[in-house]
Design a protein around this motif. Structure first.
Motif, PDB file in Angstrom:
ATOM      1  N   HIS A 172     -11.021  -1.224  -2.287  1.00 44.79           N
ATOM      2  CA  HIS A 172     -10.638  -0.136  -3.192  1.00 44.79           C
ATOM      3  C   HIS A 172      -9.321  -0.418  -3.910  1.00 44.79           C
ATOM      4  O   HIS A 172      -9.188  -0.154  -5.111  1.00 44.79           O
ATOM      5  CB  HIS A 172     -10.519   1.187  -2.419  1.00 44.79           C
ATOM      6  N   ASP A 204     -12.478  -1.817   3.610  1.00 43.69           N
ATOM      7  CA  ASP A 204     -12.672  -0.786   2.584  1.00 43.69           C
ATOM      8  C   ASP A 204     -11.419  -0.583   1.743  1.00 43.69           C
ATOM      9  O   ASP A 204     -11.493  -0.435   0.513  1.00 43.69           O
ATOM     10  CB  ASP A 204     -13.083   0.535   3.236  1.00 43.69           C
ATOM     11  N   VAL A 205     -10.243  -0.570   2.391  1.00 45.56           N
ATOM     12  CA  VAL A 205      -8.996  -0.382   1.651  1.00 45.56           C
ATOM     13  C   VAL A 205      -8.750  -1.565   0.712  1.00 45.56           C
ATOM     14  O   VAL A 205      -8.351  -1.386  -0.444  1.00 45.56           O
ATOM     15  CB  VAL A 205      -7.806  -0.208   2.628  1.00 45.56           C
ATOM     16  N   ALA A 217      -0.667   7.116   0.503  1.00 47.02           N
ATOM     17  CA  ALA A 217      -2.028   7.621   0.310  1.00 47.02           C
ATOM     18  C   ALA A 217      -3.067   6.545   0.616  1.00 47.02           C
ATOM     19  O   ALA A 217      -4.126   6.832   1.191  1.00 47.02           O
ATOM     20  CB  ALA A 217      -2.196   8.126  -1.120  1.00 47.02           C
ATOM     21  N   MET A 218      -2.763   5.311   0.239  1.00 47.53           N
ATOM     22  CA  MET A 218      -3.681   4.210   0.549  1.00 47.53           C
ATOM     23  C   MET A 218      -3.742   3.968   2.046  1.00 47.53           C
ATOM     24  O   MET A 218      -4.824   3.766   2.619  1.00 47.53           O
ATOM     25  CB  MET A 218      -3.231   2.940  -0.169  1.00 47.53           C
ATOM     26  N   ARG A 219      -2.578   3.990   2.682  1.00 52.42           N
ATOM     27  CA  ARG A 219      -2.530   3.756   4.131  1.00 52.42           C
ATOM     28  C   ARG A 219      -3.272   4.839   4.903  1.00 52.42           C
ATOM     29  O   ARG A 219      -3.812   4.592   5.988  1.00 52.42           O
ATOM     30  CB  ARG A 219      -1.079   3.688   4.611  1.00 52.42           C
ATOM     31  N   ALA A 220      -3.304   6.034   4.350  1.00 50.64           N
ATOM     32  CA  ALA A 220      -3.997   7.133   5.014  1.00 50.64           C
ATOM     33  C   ALA A 220      -5.491   6.855   5.162  1.00 50.64           C
ATOM     34  O   ALA A 220      -6.149   7.417   6.037  1.00 50.64           O
ATOM     35  CB  ALA A 220      -3.774   8.430   4.244  1.00 50.64           C
ATOM     36  N   ARG A 221      -6.026   5.976   4.300  1.00 51.52           N
ATOM     37  CA  ARG A 221      -7.439   5.630   4.370  1.00 51.52           C
ATOM     38  C   ARG A 221      -7.758   4.746   5.572  1.00 51.52           C
ATOM     39  O   ARG A 221      -8.932   4.552   5.901  1.00 51.52           O
ATOM     40  CB  ARG A 221      -7.864   4.908   3.084  1.00 51.52           C
ATOM     41  N   LEU A 222      -6.709   4.207   6.213  1.00 54.25           N
ATOM     42  CA  LEU A 222      -6.949   3.329   7.342  1.00 54.25           C
ATOM     43  C   LEU A 222      -7.412   4.074   8.582  1.00 54.25           C
ATOM     44  O   LEU A 222      -8.115   3.510   9.416  1.00 54.25           O
ATOM     45  CB  LEU A 222      -5.679   2.519   7.661  1.00 54.25           C
ATOM     46  N   GLY A 223      -7.001   5.329   8.711  1.00 52.05           N
ATOM     47  CA  GLY A 223      -7.464   6.118   9.846  1.00 52.05           C
ATOM     48  C   GLY A 223      -7.113   5.475  11.172  1.00 52.05           C
ATOM     49  O   GLY A 223      -5.951   5.407  11.578  1.00 52.05           O
ATOM     50  N   GLU A 233     -12.285  -0.362   8.150  1.00 52.03           N
ATOM     51  CA  GLU A 233     -11.386   0.429   7.304  1.00 52.03           C
ATOM     52  C   GLU A 233     -10.475  -0.489   6.479  1.00 52.03           C
ATOM     53  O   GLU A 233     -10.209  -0.209   5.300  1.00 52.03           O
ATOM     54  CB  GLU A 233     -10.547   1.368   8.174  1.00 52.03           C
ATOM     55  N   TRP A 290       0.839  -1.200   0.000  1.00 56.86           N
ATOM     56  CA  TRP A 290       0.000   0.000   0.000  1.00 56.86           C
ATOM     57  C   TRP A 290       0.875   1.252   0.000  1.00 56.86           C
ATOM     58  O   TRP A 290       1.868   1.333   0.723  1.00 56.86           O
ATOM     59  CB  TRP A 290      -0.888   0.019   1.237  1.00 56.86           C
TER      60      TRP A 290
END
Length: 250
Positions: free
Chosen positions: A29, A25-26, A10-16, A22, A7
Motif C-alpha cells: 500500500h 500489505d503495508v 497512520a501507516m504503522r497503525a495498519r501493522l496491528g 501485515e 512510515w
C-alpha cells in the motif's frame, strides 16, 4: 529517497499485530513510507551514512552450465571497541540495496520463477556471534540455495523491522532497519551482497556469460534518540581517512 522514507503513524497503525502478512500489505500500500528530504541531505555527529556503488558478476560459466557467481562482502567501519563503549545506547542501522535488472517482458505474468528478472541480489548482515569466515560460509550456502528468501543473521535478524522474508519478496529495491544496543551492533560489522537466480542464468553464450550487475548499497548508523550528543560520525570518518591514506601510500 527510499532510504530516507519513514512510515507515518497512520501507516504503522495498519501493522496491528506486526505479522508478516501485515508487513506485506503495508509495503504494497505505502512502500517504505514518506521520504524525508531534510534527513536525506544531512549528516550529524550522531547520524552517519555510508554509500557504495559497486558491481558483481551474478553468474559464472562452469563447463556447459551457468552457476551463481560472485559474493560481495562490504566491511563496515564500526570500530567495534568504540561502539561497544557506548554499551546500551540504542542505535538504529538502516540498510538499503538497489540494483538494476534486465527485464524479460515476454515472461511477465508467468508462474515460473526467475523468468522476468535477469538476476536477483540480496543482502544480509554479519551476526554478532559470527566470525568473518563463518559469515562468508553462510552467505555462500544461501547463494547456492538460489532462493529469494534468507533466514537472516544469527543473533541479529530478529531485530529487523521488516525482516528478510518480507523485504525480499518482489522488486529490486530492499530497505530494512535494525534497532538495538550499541554493544550488540558493534560486532555486526559486515554486509554481504549476493546473487540469486534469473533468466541470465539460462544463457550460456555471449554477451550474457560475462555480464556484471550494478548496485547501490546505503548503510546508515544513528542514535535512536535524535537529541543524543553521542558522536559516532567522527570515529568512522577518521577510520575511513586512515584507510584512504594507507591505500595512497601503497
Amino acid at each position: 529517497m527510499v532510504h530516507s522514507a519513514e512510515w507515518t503513524p497512520a501507516m504503522r497503525a495498519r501493522l496491528g499485530r506486526n505479522t508478516m502478512q501485515e508487513k506485506v500489505d503495508v509495503l504494497r500500500h505505502f512502500g517504505y513510507g514518506v521520504p524525508r528530504s531534510a534527513y536525506a541531505r544531512q549528516s550529524a555527529p550522531n547520524d552517519v551514512t555510508l554509500i557504495t556503488e559497486a558491481r558483481l558478476k551474478p553468474f559464472r560459466q562452469v563447463g556447459d552450465a551457468m552457476q551463481l557467481g560472485e559474493l560481495a562482502l562490504h566491511t563496515l567501519p564500526w570500530l567495534g571497541a568504540d561502539l561497544a563503549a557506548l554499551d546500551n545506547t540504542l542505535l538504529e542501522m538502516r540498510v538499503t540495496l538497489s540494483y538494476f535488472i534486465e527485464p524479460n517482458p515476454s515472461e511477465r505474468g508467468r508462474d515460473l520463477r526467475y523468468r522476468y528478472a535477469s538476476h536477483g541480489l540480496r543482502f544480509d548482515l554479519k551476526g554478532r556471534l559470527e566470525t568473518p569466515d563463518h559469515f562468508r560460509q553462510r552467505m555462500n550456502a544461501l547463494a547456492r540455495l538460489e532462493s529469494p528468501y534468507t533466514p537472516g543473521a544469527p543473533g541479529a535478524s530478529a531485530a529487523w523491522a521488516i525482516g528478510p522474508k518480507v523485504r525480499q519478496t518482489a522488486g529490486s529495491v530492499y530497505s530494512d532497519w535494525w534497532q538495538g544496543p550499541a554493544i550488540e551492533l558493534a560486532a555486526c560489522d559486515a554486509v554481504a551482497v549476493f546473487p540469486t537466480s534469473g533468466w541470465w542464468k539460462a544463457k550460456t553464450r555471449a554477451p550474457y556469460v560475462d555480464r556484471t550487475a550494478r548496485y547501490s548499497l546505503i548503510v546508515t548508523l544513528r542514535t535512536v534518540d535524535p537529541e543524543s550528543t553521542v558522536d559516532i560520525y567522527t570515529p568512522i570518518e577518521t577510520a575511513i581517512q586512515a584507510e584512504i591514506a594507507t591505500f595512497i601510500e601503497h
